[in-house]
Design a protein around this motif. Structure first.
Motif, short mmCIF file in Angstrom:
data_model
loop_
_atom_site.label_atom_id
_atom_site.label_comp_id
_atom_site.label_asym_id
_atom_site.label_seq_id
_atom_site.Cartn_x
_atom_site.Cartn_y
_atom_site.Cartn_z
N GLY A 1 29.41 64.71 92.36
CA GLY A 1 28.70 65.65 91.50
C GLY A 1 27.91 66.70 92.24
N ILE A 2 27.86 66.60 93.58
CA ILE A 2 27.15 67.61 94.38
C ILE A 2 27.70 69.00 94.12
CG2 ILE A 2 28.68 67.28 96.35
CD1 ILE A 2 26.44 67.92 98.19
N LEU A 3 28.97 69.08 93.68
CA LEU A 3 29.61 70.38 93.49
C LEU A 3 28.94 71.17 92.36
CD1 LEU A 3 33.34 69.23 93.84
CD2 LEU A 3 31.89 70.34 95.57
N ILE A 4 28.42 70.48 91.36
CA ILE A 4 27.79 71.19 90.25
C ILE A 4 26.29 70.92 90.15
CG2 ILE A 4 29.91 71.20 88.88
CD1 ILE A 4 28.72 68.89 87.25
N LEU A 5 25.80 69.99 90.99
CA LEU A 5 24.39 69.60 90.89
C LEU A 5 23.41 70.76 91.10
CD1 LEU A 5 22.43 67.32 90.40
CD2 LEU A 5 22.55 66.74 92.84
N PRO A 6 23.62 71.67 92.06
CA PRO A 6 22.66 72.78 92.22
C PRO A 6 22.48 73.60 90.95
CG PRO A 6 24.07 72.64 94.14
CD PRO A 6 24.65 71.70 93.13
N LEU A 7 23.59 73.88 90.24
CA LEU A 7 23.49 74.66 89.01
C LEU A 7 22.78 73.86 87.91
CD1 LEU A 7 26.99 76.37 88.87
CD2 LEU A 7 24.79 77.44 89.38
N LEU A 8 23.05 72.56 87.86
CA LEU A 8 22.37 71.72 86.87
C LEU A 8 20.87 71.68 87.13
CD1 LEU A 8 24.85 68.70 86.59
CD2 LEU A 8 24.51 70.57 84.95
N ARG A 9 20.50 71.56 88.39
CA ARG A 9 19.08 71.50 88.74
C ARG A 9 18.40 72.85 88.48
NH1 ARG A 9 17.21 67.12 91.20
NH2 ARG A 9 15.45 68.33 91.99
N TYR A 10 19.12 73.95 88.76
CA TYR A 10 18.55 75.27 88.48
C TYR A 10 18.33 75.45 86.98
CZ TYR A 10 18.09 80.30 87.92
OH TYR A 10 17.63 81.55 87.56
N SER A 11 19.30 75.03 86.17
CA SER A 11 19.15 75.19 84.72
C SER A 11 17.99 74.34 84.20
CB SER A 11 20.45 74.80 84.01
OG SER A 11 20.74 73.42 84.20
N ARG A 12 17.77 73.20 84.83
CA ARG A 12 16.64 72.35 84.45
C ARG A 12 15.31 73.05 84.75
NH1 ARG A 12 14.12 69.28 88.08
NH2 ARG A 12 12.71 67.62 87.41
N ILE A 13 15.23 73.69 85.89
CA ILE A 13 14.01 74.44 86.25
C ILE A 13 13.80 75.60 85.28
CG2 ILE A 13 12.99 75.92 88.04
CD1 ILE A 13 14.51 74.15 90.09
N LEU A 14 14.88 76.28 84.93
CA LEU A 14 14.78 77.40 84.00
C LEU A 14 14.30 76.93 82.63
CD1 LEU A 14 15.23 80.44 83.71
CD2 LEU A 14 17.59 79.96 83.03
N ARG A 15 14.82 75.79 82.17
CA ARG A 15 14.38 75.25 80.87
C ARG A 15 12.90 74.87 80.91
NH1 ARG A 15 19.18 72.33 81.22
NH2 ARG A 15 17.99 70.43 81.70
N ALA A 16 12.48 74.28 82.02
CA ALA A 16 11.07 73.88 82.14
C ALA A 16 10.16 75.10 82.11
CB ALA A 16 10.86 73.09 83.43
#
Length: 299
Positions: A239-254
């Motif tokens: 999942g490292i392939l998509i994890l950076p985008l997932l983590r960025y979207s989480r920061i944006l939502r927060a």
């Protein structure tokens, strides 16, 4: 001649970890402004890294000397082992408490609250690049807190010492938020969100150091969860392939809880994404190879 009676143990011990970048002079002023000094039922324990940065004329202030290579987790564990108190609070020298912090903590102790935590607000101007670290790690903890959030700020936590009997320290270190999650999951104790006990984020920002730090934190996270996940850790590693985008979207939502934070997340999108790539590589390494060897970047 009779022996002198032993001094009573403090009700609250405040452990404050520090790095070489910490502003101890500013910390002392903040502790005084927050009313934490010269309190008979409180012991304030501050980590001193390498050369002495402050003296301790106040009755309830104790200094613990560490080398610059001592991780925060080990600083906390050492202080906890060498002190006694009914409650323990964990702070960061670069994120001092505000004026109402102690009043809020006293109220929670009177209510016998087992575990509680408070907000983390940025002390840097909105467009200041030093906010990058805040946005990545603490935007979700901006005041007011969302009590449904399944995570907790490692630089503003308090808990009853007796909980260490069921979720003890492990090795030489003390992983703060992992401990709180274990208390929640194993003991069924929900940490209380206390909006009145805020701290102010004033950490300096060095790009190279921060990337290394994110990698090490990601690797520790992966290693901490590898045993729980079992063979599934291989799927998480992929999942490292998509994890950076997932983590960025989480920061944006927060950040959407405060429009000024959303603007800053968009402004600093590139460095935030790069930092989350560093975390993701570290998390993958943690699943496969275990915890990082160099703990100095863990705080």
């Amino acid at each position: 001649m009779r022996d002198q009676p032993a001094a009573p143990e403090p009700r609250l011990m405040i452990a404050i970890a520090a790095s070489t970048q910490g502003d101890h002079a500013g910390l002392r002023e903040s502790l005084a402004s927050a009313g934490l000094l010269n309190q008979p039922d409180i012991r304030v324990c501050v980590a001193q890294v390498d050369e002495p940065a402050m003296d301790s004329p106040d009755d309830n202030l104790s200094l613990f000397r560490f080398s610059s290579h001592t991780p925060f987790f080990e600083q906390y564990a050492t202080i906890i082992r060498q002190t006694r108190s009914r409650y323990i609070a964990l702070l960061d020298a670069s994120c001092p408490p505000t004026e109402g912090w102690l009043r809020a903590v006293r109220q929670r102790m009177r209510d016998e609250t087992p575990v509680f935590y408070g907000p983390v607000n940025s002390g840097w101007p909105g467009k200041d690049f030093r906010n990058i670290g805040y946005l990545i790690e603490y935007a979700q903890f901006r005041e007011p807190l969302d009590p449904t959030l399944p995570e907790y700020p490692g630089n503003n936590i308090a808990f009853q010492r007796k909980l260490l009997q069921d979720v003890p320290l492990v090795g030489s270190g003390f992983q703060k938020t992992f401990f709180v999650r274990q208390v929640r999951d194993k003991l069924g104790i929900t940490p209380f969100a206390c909006n009145d006990m805020s701290v102010t984020y004033r950490k300096q920002f060095s790009w190279g150091y921060y990337l290394r730090r994110r990698y090490c934190h990601g690797r520790l996270y992966g290693a901490s969860h590898a045993e729980i996940l079992g063979y599934r850790r291989l799927l998480y590693a992929v999942g490292i392939l998509i994890l950076p985008l997932l983590r960025y979207s989480r920061i944006l939502r927060a950040s959407r809880r405060a429009p000024v934070l959303t603007g800053n997340v968009l402004r600093f999108s590139v460095p935030i994404l790069v930092s989350e790539c560093a975390w993701s590589v570290g998390e993958c390494a943690g699943y496969m190879a275990g915890a990082p060897d160099d703990g100095v970047f863990l705080d």
